[in-house]
Design a protein around this motif. Sequence first.
Motif, mmCIF file in Angstrom:
data_model
loop_
_atom_site.group_PDB
_atom_site.id
_atom_site.type_symbol
_atom_site.label_atom_id
_atom_site.label_comp_id
_atom_site.label_asym_id
_atom_site.label_seq_id
_atom_site.Cartn_x
_atom_site.Cartn_y
_atom_site.Cartn_z
ATOM 1 N N ARG A 38 -60.839 134.270 -40.176
ATOM 2 C CA ARG A 38 -59.720 133.397 -39.798
ATOM 3 C C ARG A 38 -58.670 134.186 -39.008
ATOM 4 N N SER A 39 -58.302 135.367 -39.488
ATOM 5 C CA SER A 39 -57.300 136.172 -38.785
ATOM 6 C C SER A 39 -57.783 136.559 -37.394
ATOM 7 N N GLU A 42 -57.575 133.649 -35.055
ATOM 8 C CA GLU A 42 -56.204 133.308 -34.685
ATOM 9 C C GLU A 42 -55.577 134.336 -33.755
ATOM 10 N N GLY A 43 -56.380 135.302 -33.316
ATOM 11 C CA GLY A 43 -55.888 136.285 -32.366
ATOM 12 C C GLY A 43 -55.119 137.425 -32.997
ATOM 13 N N ARG A 44 -55.454 137.766 -34.253
ATOM 14 C CA ARG A 44 -54.778 138.851 -34.955
ATOM 15 C C ARG A 44 -55.803 139.906 -35.358
ATOM 16 N N GLY A 302 -46.666 129.599 -34.768
ATOM 17 C CA GLY A 302 -47.822 128.921 -35.339
ATOM 18 C C GLY A 302 -48.628 128.159 -34.313
ATOM 19 N N LYS A 305 -51.284 130.393 -32.568
ATOM 20 C CA LYS A 305 -52.393 130.705 -33.477
ATOM 21 C C LYS A 305 -53.332 129.513 -33.591
ATOM 22 N N THR A 308 -55.363 129.239 -30.399
ATOM 23 C CA THR A 308 -56.335 130.329 -30.321
ATOM 24 C C THR A 308 -57.507 130.068 -31.258
ATOM 25 N N ARG A 309 -57.226 129.547 -32.461
ATOM 26 C CA ARG A 309 -58.314 129.272 -33.408
ATOM 27 C C ARG A 309 -59.194 128.125 -32.901
#
Length: 330
Positions: A38-39, A42-44, A302, A305, A308-309
């Motif tokens: 998930r992270s 989300e681009g992390r 938010g 993210k 991105t997801r």
Amino acid sequence: MEEVTLTLDEAFALCEAAAIRHGARAETARSLAAAAVRSEAEGRPNVGLAHFLDYLAALDAGRIDGAADAVITRPAPAIILSDARKGAAHPGFDRAFDDLVSTARSFGLAMFVQKNAYTCGALGPFAARLAEAGLVGMAATNGPALLAGSGGTRPVYCTNPLAFAAPVADGPPLLIDQASSATAFVSVRKAAREGRPIPEGWALDAEGNPTTDANKAVSGALLAFGGARGANLALMVEVLSAGLSGANWSLDASSFMKGSESPGTGLFVLAIAPMLLDADFSTRLAAQLERLSGEYGVHIPGQAKGRTREQAEKEGISIPADVYRRIAEG
């Protein structure tokens, strides 16, 4: 840099299998894999699959007890208490999630509190998942001491993040996820590995002097954002996550990078049912955020993210080939 592109399902399967090979029970493997993917989606990447390697190392060393089975109790109708028993932070929350949601919808609010866990990595998803279920969520967690307190030069708190999420009609949740420190520790550690300096105001060296040397910062102390205000937030997070749960204070938590002991950290999650107060909450919030971003140029945390997801769900994620090989072959 050579990269490997995976669908989210492929990335999950990769991580799940790796965690099981490193001694995690099936539930723990699923929870750790889901959190990492998930992270990443989300681009992390700093708390995505590259950070998943830290979980594997912790499983090998015993900092995460892969066989641990969280014990969940109900001290009161709206309170869920989890003892992670020196395991990962995620399985207890994942197991209690549906109960937490239904309890909040019944009582208007519900609390999940956990002790004796390894550090949870990205905190935002704990709150964001509640927002995706139509609830307002707030989360706080602690870890080993890395951050100097107000007026001090020695580490007494972890980066002690605080996350807040709220549902937005026809869009991704509002998500505020920030550390009490001026930057995340993983960013400093990454700079040290790459031989890059860090900005002024991020950290102190072991003697308590300001430094831009990432290697000296790793053995020194991070600084709070906003000075005393950020340090006070770190203390608040410490009380919510470690104080209420009975977890280790950051000063008493062992390292999440070395040794064989669990840091025994805490987690606090509050779920609020806004629909019991205002049936139009998510619609009104959507309109307000649109006004803020459109008329006033305000950045709404938010949204990026979420976009991105959504893109990652369609196109997959690309990770460094070295990270892929270390997960696949480790």
